[in-house]
Design a protein around this motif. Structure first.
Motif, PDB file in Angstrom:
ATOM      1  N   SER A 270     -32.371  52.633  -7.404  1.00  0.00           N
ATOM      2  CA  SER A 270     -31.976  53.274  -8.652  1.00  0.00           C
ATOM      3  C   SER A 270     -32.930  52.802  -9.739  1.00  0.00           C
ATOM      4  CB  SER A 270     -30.534  52.911  -9.014  1.00  0.00           C
ATOM      5  OG  SER A 270     -30.438  51.545  -9.376  1.00  0.00           O
ATOM      6  N   GLU A 271     -32.695  53.234 -10.957  1.00  0.00           N
ATOM      7  CA  GLU A 271     -33.557  52.823 -12.065  1.00  0.00           C
ATOM      8  C   GLU A 271     -33.517  51.305 -12.243  1.00  0.00           C
ATOM      9  OE1 GLU A 271     -32.468  54.996 -15.511  1.00  0.00           O
ATOM     10  OE2 GLU A 271     -33.021  56.949 -14.675  1.00  0.00           O
ATOM     11  N   GLY A 272     -32.396  50.696 -11.865  1.00  0.00           N
ATOM     12  CA  GLY A 272     -32.265  49.252 -12.040  1.00  0.00           C
ATOM     13  C   GLY A 272     -32.765  48.440 -10.858  1.00  0.00           C
ATOM     14  N   GLY A 273     -33.303  49.122  -9.825  1.00  0.00           N
ATOM     15  CA  GLY A 273     -33.783  48.417  -8.646  1.00  0.00           C
ATOM     16  C   GLY A 273     -33.024  48.839  -7.407  1.00  0.00           C
ATOM     17  N   ARG A 274     -33.171  48.060  -6.358  1.00  0.00           N
ATOM     18  CA  ARG A 274     -32.526  48.386  -5.075  1.00  0.00           C
ATOM     19  C   ARG A 274     -31.012  48.205  -5.183  1.00  0.00           C
ATOM     20  NH1 ARG A 274     -35.085  46.798   0.535  1.00  0.00           N
ATOM     21  NH2 ARG A 274     -36.035  48.805   0.074  1.00  0.00           N
ATOM     22  N   VAL A 275     -30.270  49.160  -4.623  1.00  0.00           N
ATOM     23  CA  VAL A 275     -28.810  49.103  -4.620  1.00  0.00           C
ATOM     24  C   VAL A 275     -28.345  48.559  -3.280  1.00  0.00           C
ATOM     25  CG1 VAL A 275     -26.677  50.413  -4.826  1.00  0.00           C
ATOM     26  CG2 VAL A 275     -28.665  51.061  -6.197  1.00  0.00           C
ATOM     27  N   CYS A 276     -27.627  47.442  -3.287  1.00  0.00           N
ATOM     28  CA  CYS A 276     -27.110  46.823  -2.068  1.00  0.00           C
ATOM     29  C   CYS A 276     -25.618  46.562  -2.235  1.00  0.00           C
ATOM     30  CB  CYS A 276     -27.832  45.512  -1.777  1.00  0.00           C
ATOM     31  SG  CYS A 276     -29.576  45.705  -1.372  1.00  0.00           S
TER      32      CYS A 276
END
Length: 208
Positions: free
Chosen positions: A166-172
């Protein structure tokens, strides 16, 4: 199978998990019954005898969000548990399950919950065999699932789902927040199952 009560992730997490579920492979033939689209959930109870009203009565009158923590990716020997993630047994989950089972017992519904505390990731037909189920699990480990020490978590038995960027980085995700209980008619092929009712948890403290 009759009617079932499912604990389902909040809508945002549900969408993330569904994005990474295995799909029909393009490189090898499999049964048409394998890899149907599914809704990730925890089955709290199932019954062939229960009515929809009985299931509604079994849901706690005050339902709060339930935290769910992933534990281990596993391969099973049953169509509905072909590839699944086992879930940590928390007091909140056990309390909700026991409340529902006791209520359905009082109604004479003879409820069951096979392998309680798992989230199925894939349904794979018996004719495709254990080999296909193991292949699906291996492909998940290569693309989506991080296990054990590699997760960076303190718990050796833990799973992280990589659900894209996502815009904020990897989604885990290390689990999800169970915010809805669905009543589902599970009859016939998976694609014909019907969601009959959804009860949404009230934000606030976790379930007692």
């Amino acid at each position: 199978m009759g009617l079932s009560l499912w604990l389902v992730p909040n809508p945002a997490q549900l969408q993330l998990i569904q994005k990474v579920l295995p799909k029909q492979p393009e490189t090898r033939p499999v049964s048409a019954a394998s890899y149907p689209e599914i809704t990730p959930h925890i089955t709290l109870a199932s019954s062939r005898k229960a009515t929809q009203d009985a299931l509604l009565r079994a849901i706690p009158s005050t339902l709060h969000p339930i935290p769910v923590e992933f534990q281990k990716l596993e391969v099973g020997d049953h169509y509905f548990r072909s590839v699944f993630i086992s879930v940590k047994k928390t007091t909140e989950l056990v309390a909700l399950h026991e409340h529902i089972m006791a209520a359905l017992d009082r109604d004479g519904a003879s409820p069951s919950a096979p392998a309680f505390l798992h989230v199925s990731i894939s349904y794979i037909a018996d004719e495709d065999g254990v080999a296909e189920r193991k292949k699906a699990a291996d492909e998940l480990r290569a693309t989506t699932v991080v296990e054990g020490p590699e997760t960076g978590l303190d718990d050796a038995e833990s799973v992280v789902l990589r659900c894209g960027d996502s815009e904020g980085g990897r989604v885990c995700l290390t689990g999800f927040e169970g915010t809805e209980v669905w009543i589902v008619r599970c009859e016939g092929p998976v694609q014909h199952w019907q969601v009959l009712h959804k009860t949404t948890a009230t934000p606030g403290v976790a379930q007692d």
